[in-house]
Design an enzyme around this catalytic site. Structure first.
Site, PDB file in Angstrom:
ATOM      1  CG  LEU A   1       7.466  93.258-115.302  1.00  0.00           C
ATOM      2  CD1 LEU A   1       7.256  93.635-116.502  1.00  0.00           C
ATOM      3  CD2 LEU A   1       9.468  92.978-116.144  1.00  0.00           C
TER       4      LEU A   1
ATOM      5  CB  CYS B   1      10.371  68.094-139.710  1.00  0.00           C
ATOM      6  SG  CYS B   1      11.940  67.492-140.654  1.00  0.00           S
TER       7      CYS B   1
ATOM      8  CD1 TRP C   1      21.611  84.013-100.338  1.00  0.00           C
ATOM      9  CD2 TRP C   1      20.763  83.890-102.720  1.00  0.00           C
ATOM     10  NE1 TRP C   1      22.286  84.213-101.917  1.00  0.00           N
ATOM     11  CE2 TRP C   1      22.012  84.248-102.927  1.00  0.00           C
ATOM     12  CE3 TRP C   1      19.043  84.122-103.616  1.00  0.00           C
ATOM     13  CZ2 TRP C   1      22.095  84.748-104.055  1.00  0.00           C
ATOM     14  CZ3 TRP C   1      19.807  84.253-104.950  1.00  0.00           C
ATOM     15  CH2 TRP C   1      21.382  84.735-104.398  1.00  0.00           C
TER      16      TRP C   1
ATOM     17  CB  SER D   1      15.427  89.999-101.661  1.00  0.00           C
ATOM     18  OG  SER D   1      15.796  90.698-102.733  1.00  0.00           O
TER      19      SER D   1
ATOM     20  CB  CYS E   1      12.941  64.040-140.127  1.00  0.00           C
ATOM     21  SG  CYS E   1      14.604  64.619-139.336  1.00  0.00           S
TER      22      CYS E   1
ATOM     23  CB  SER F   1       8.919 102.731-119.280  1.00  0.00           C
ATOM     24  OG  SER F   1       9.030 103.228-118.035  1.00  0.00           O
TER      25      SER F   1
ATOM     26  CD  GLU G   1      12.823  62.453-136.503  1.00  0.00           C
ATOM     27  OE1 GLU G   1      11.563  62.975-136.456  1.00  0.00           O
ATOM     28  OE2 GLU G   1      13.378  62.739-136.187  1.00  0.00           O
TER      29      GLU G   1
END
Length: 390
Positions: A304, A81, A178, A176, A90, A230, A55
């Site tokens: 994961l 805000c 690409w 892996s 604002c 971990s 703003e």
């Protein structure tokens, strides 16, 4: 909403999109100030944290073209805000400029705003109108991580996987790169740029030694890089620790010599043990939210990835499928075969499009729904979480 309102808010959303990667931890906001007859006096988007909001940027530009803004309209993608943070409210700036109307795409759930910005504008005699659900949903999506952090106290977690048509992420011999093409990899960079943090596992660090940075704009702000490790096996010389940007190693027990070696190379080491002996992923998500992380982008191995999916943290899958068959055993997730179809994790398609010769698909857990009431109105009991599921 009038056709002009819709056009201006869509333009303001484009302004907000242009500052993705700049405003963290603040939301991406765009604002246009003009007349109801179609003139545009000023435009703006939120700057870096501590800098001017959308703003104020629009008001500054408008002041040079139309010094008298009395009766003008502001179209803004998030409620102005109403509190003193690093910058003044604002809503006060809009009131001081004498605007006659503000059109808001979506309400801000931040506790120090949460409808107060709109209330103060109306108390000053200004007309405030809210967008329809289509525009509100677009504004919600643009800042979905901010809403998640404020309403759920955890980031929006997006899990990225690149695989073959038969769901393989690499050959059995470990190769892996690409699987997907250059266009898909460039598209993945854009999603990294959206993130406040990028999470991977120590297995990926040891196998690939990735940087996990935003390479499309090497001189720009970099997301926090997080490693779930971990046993503190991350090598102190790992590229993921190198500047620019910061790295966080989430571990179980803070081993003195290993932790010290990592810290000498710029990493922060944080112990977050879970009852099962691994890293507490739920605790990590909450800690990242506490640090202002809005969107958490996950690029990890099958172990994961499976743990995040099983924990219920995954809000979205970002899946790149290459038109090739690899065979072998390296799948997207590592978990034992299921015995019942009732035990599957089910998702719904959100989007599917081509990225070069590869397919990019976005999926969310089955039953996820945008809840405009969560962000469009201040309820007597506060906001609902807005992330409803069946």
């Amino acid at each position: 909403m009038s056709p002009l309102d819709r056009t201006r808010l869509q333009e303001a959303l484009s302004l907000a999109e242009s500052v993705i990667g700049m405003t963290e931890p603040n939301p991406r906001v765009g604002c246009i100030i003009g007349s109801e007859s179609g003139e545009v006096f000023g435009t703006g988007a939120t700057q870096q944290a501590g800098g001017p909001h959308a703003e104020v940027m629009a008001l500054r530009e408008a002041a040079a073209q139309a010094p008298d803004l009395r009766g003008a309209t502001a179209w803004v993608t998030l409620e102005p805000c109403a509190h003193h943070g690093r910058t003044p409210p604002c809503c006060d700036a809009l009131i001081a400029a004498g605007l006659g109307r503000v059109v808001v795409a979506v309400q801000d759930p931040f506790p120090q705003v949460a409808g107060d910005g709109i209330a103060r504008l109306r108390a000053a005699g200004m007309r405030v109108d809210m967008a329809d659900e289509v525009i509100a949903a677009a504004a919600w999506e643009l800042n979905i991580g901010f809403f998640s952090r404020v309403l759920r106290q955890r980031p929006w977690v997006r899990v990225k996987v690149a695989a073959s048509l038969d769901g393989r992420t690499g050959l059995d011999n470990g190769v892996s790169q690409w699987i997907t093409g250059e266009a898909a990899r460039a598209d993945g960079q854009a999603w990294r740029k959206r993130a406040s943090a990028i999470l991977t596992g120590v297995g990926t660090v040891l196998a690939d030694d990735p940087r996990l940075n935003v390479r499309s704009e090497p001189g720009s702000w970099q997301p926090l890089r997080v490693v779930a490790d971990s046993a503190l096996r991350t090598p102190p010389a790992a590229r993921i620790l190198a500047a620019p940007g910061r790295a966080l190693i989430a571990t179980v027990v803070r081993d003195g010599p290993r932790a010290a070696a990592l810290e000498r190379n710029g990493a922060e080491v944080l112990a977050l043990p879970s009852p099962d002996g691994g890293v507490d992923l739920q605790g990590l998500a909450m800690e990242l939210a506490r640090r202002g992380v809005n969107e958490l982008h996950v690029e990890a191995g099958a172990g994961l990835t499976a743990a995040i999916l099983k924990s219920g943290l995954a809000d979205e899958l970002l899946l790149y499928l290459a038109p090739r068959l690899l065979g072998g055993q390296r799948g997207m997730v590592a978990w034992p075969p299921l015995q019942r179809l009732q035990d599957t994790l089910d998702f719904e398609w959100i989007e599917a499009t081509l990225a070069g010769n590869d397919l990019r698909a976005r999926l969310r857990p089955a039953g996820f729904r945008f809840s405009p009431g969560a962000v469009h109105a201040k309820m007597s009991v506060g906001f609902t979480d807005g992330f409803t599921r069946k």
